[in-house]
Motif scaffolding. Structure first.
Motif, PDB file in Angstrom:
ATOM      1  N   GLN A   1      20.742 -42.389  -6.729  1.00 43.37           N
ATOM      2  CA  GLN A   1      20.805 -41.353  -5.696  1.00 43.37           C
ATOM      3  C   GLN A   1      19.833 -40.211  -6.005  1.00 43.37           C
ATOM      4  O   GLN A   1      20.080 -39.069  -5.630  1.00 43.37           O
ATOM      5  CB  GLN A   1      22.241 -40.808  -5.591  1.00 43.37           C
ATOM      6  CG  GLN A   1      23.281 -41.851  -5.258  1.00 43.37           C
ATOM      7  CD  GLN A   1      23.046 -42.477  -3.898  1.00 43.37           C
ATOM      8  OE1 GLN A   1      22.764 -41.787  -2.928  1.00 43.37           O
ATOM      9  NE2 GLN A   1      23.144 -43.790  -3.822  1.00 43.37           N
ATOM     10  N   LEU A   2      18.738 -40.516  -6.682  1.00 41.74           N
ATOM     11  CA  LEU A   2      17.766 -39.489  -7.040  1.00 41.74           C
ATOM     12  C   LEU A   2      17.065 -38.969  -5.792  1.00 41.74           C
ATOM     13  O   LEU A   2      16.687 -39.749  -4.919  1.00 41.74           O
ATOM     14  CB  LEU A   2      16.731 -40.054  -8.011  1.00 41.74           C
ATOM     15  CG  LEU A   2      17.271 -40.561  -9.353  1.00 41.74           C
ATOM     16  CD1 LEU A   2      16.177 -41.266 -10.132  1.00 41.74           C
ATOM     17  CD2 LEU A   2      17.853 -39.411 -10.155  1.00 41.74           C
ATOM     18  N   THR A   3      16.878 -37.654  -5.721  1.00 41.88           N
ATOM     19  CA  THR A   3      16.172 -37.060  -4.585  1.00 41.88           C
ATOM     20  C   THR A   3      14.767 -36.616  -4.965  1.00 41.88           C
ATOM     21  O   THR A   3      13.947 -36.346  -4.100  1.00 41.88           O
ATOM     22  CB  THR A   3      16.952 -35.856  -4.017  1.00 41.88           C
ATOM     23  OG1 THR A   3      17.146 -34.904  -5.057  1.00 41.88           O
ATOM     24  CG2 THR A   3      18.281 -36.307  -3.434  1.00 41.88           C
ATOM     25  N   THR A   4      14.488 -36.535  -6.256  1.00 45.41           N
ATOM     26  CA  THR A   4      13.165 -36.152  -6.738  1.00 45.41           C
ATOM     27  C   THR A   4      12.908 -36.820  -8.082  1.00 45.41           C
ATOM     28  O   THR A   4      13.842 -37.293  -8.732  1.00 45.41           O
ATOM     29  CB  THR A   4      13.026 -34.627  -6.849  1.00 45.41           C
ATOM     30  OG1 THR A   4      11.660 -34.304  -7.114  1.00 45.41           O
ATOM     31  CG2 THR A   4      13.910 -34.045  -7.921  1.00 45.41           C
ATOM     32  N   VAL A   5      11.668 -36.847  -8.483  1.00 46.50           N
ATOM     33  CA  VAL A   5      11.265 -37.385  -9.780  1.00 46.50           C
ATOM     34  C   VAL A   5      11.071 -36.199 -10.718  1.00 46.50           C
ATOM     35  O   VAL A   5      10.196 -35.362 -10.470  1.00 46.50           O
ATOM     36  CB  VAL A   5       9.951 -38.184  -9.662  1.00 46.50           C
ATOM     37  CG1 VAL A   5       9.502 -38.687 -11.021  1.00 46.50           C
ATOM     38  CG2 VAL A   5      10.126 -39.335  -8.682  1.00 46.50           C
ATOM     39  N   PRO A   6      11.849 -36.109 -11.779  1.00 43.66           N
ATOM     40  CA  PRO A   6      11.709 -34.977 -12.696  1.00 43.66           C
ATOM     41  C   PRO A   6      10.337 -34.969 -13.375  1.00 43.66           C
ATOM     42  O   PRO A   6       9.791 -36.020 -13.704  1.00 43.66           O
ATOM     43  CB  PRO A   6      12.806 -35.207 -13.735  1.00 43.66           C
ATOM     44  CG  PRO A   6      13.749 -36.161 -13.112  1.00 43.66           C
ATOM     45  CD  PRO A   6      12.943 -36.988 -12.162  1.00 43.66           C
ATOM     46  N   ASP A   7       9.778 -33.790 -13.571  1.00 42.41           N
ATOM     47  CA  ASP A   7       8.487 -33.652 -14.249  1.00 42.41           C
ATOM     48  C   ASP A   7       8.491 -34.301 -15.624  1.00 42.41           C
ATOM     49  O   ASP A   7       7.467 -34.793 -16.079  1.00 42.41           O
ATOM     50  CB  ASP A   7       8.108 -32.174 -14.386  1.00 42.41           C
ATOM     51  CG  ASP A   7       7.634 -31.585 -13.078  1.00 42.41           C
ATOM     52  OD1 ASP A   7       7.008 -32.320 -12.287  1.00 42.41           O
ATOM     53  OD2 ASP A   7       7.896 -30.394 -12.846  1.00 42.41           O
ATOM     54  N   VAL A   8       9.636 -34.318 -16.274  1.00 37.35           N
ATOM     55  CA  VAL A   8       9.725 -34.891 -17.613  1.00 37.35           C
ATOM     56  C   VAL A   8       9.261 -36.355 -17.621  1.00 37.35           C
ATOM     57  O   VAL A   8       8.655 -36.811 -18.581  1.00 37.35           O
ATOM     58  CB  VAL A   8      11.154 -34.746 -18.198  1.00 37.35           C
ATOM     59  CG1 VAL A   8      12.158 -35.567 -17.420  1.00 37.35           C
ATOM     60  CG2 VAL A   8      11.193 -35.129 -19.653  1.00 37.35           C
ATOM     61  N   LEU A   9       9.483 -37.083 -16.545  1.00 40.13           N
ATOM     62  CA  LEU A   9       9.054 -38.480 -16.493  1.00 40.13           C
ATOM     63  C   LEU A   9       7.549 -38.595 -16.355  1.00 40.13           C
ATOM     64  O   LEU A   9       6.925 -39.489 -16.925  1.00 40.13           O
ATOM     65  CB  LEU A   9       9.731 -39.206 -15.327  1.00 40.13           C
ATOM     66  CG  LEU A   9      11.243 -39.305 -15.370  1.00 40.13           C
ATOM     67  CD1 LEU A   9      11.741 -40.136 -14.195  1.00 40.13           C
ATOM     68  CD2 LEU A   9      11.716 -39.915 -16.676  1.00 40.13           C
TER      69      LEU A   9
END
Length: 93
Positions: free
Chosen positions: A46-54
């Motif tokens: 259910q992710l809505t964005t890709v975290p910068d950490v990735l």
């Protein structure tokens, strides 16, 4: 599983991590310590964005994001030079 356990950050030599088909809405910043991670499977969450950490993970080449609720991608995703482009086509019946 609705959250990634923080203990995952101690697996610094981990190369493949399968987290598909959970109910994840976020990923912990502690995942930044997974410097050897080559493949991350996040399909069907259910992710809505890709975290910068990735995006900043130097070894990450395959990032599976199909079947999430993505509304935005970080601007820095263009800097992720190790990521291999992949395509996903939804099957229709």
């Amino acid at each position: 599983m609705v959250a990634v356990p923080d203990v995952i950050a101690k697996l610094t030599s981990l190369r493949v991590l399968g987290l598909a088909q959970n109910e994840l809405t976020t990923l912990p910043e502690s995942m930044a310590s997974l410097m050897a991670l080559h493949e991350l499977e996040l399909e069907g969450n259910q992710l809505t964005t890709v975290p910068d950490v990735l995006v900043d993970m130097p070894s990450l080449a395959m990032l599976g994001l199909a079947d999430n609720q993505l509304t935005t991608l970080p601007d820095s995703i263009g800097n992720a030079t190790c990521l291999i482009p992949t395509w996903h086509w939804a099957e229709s019946n």
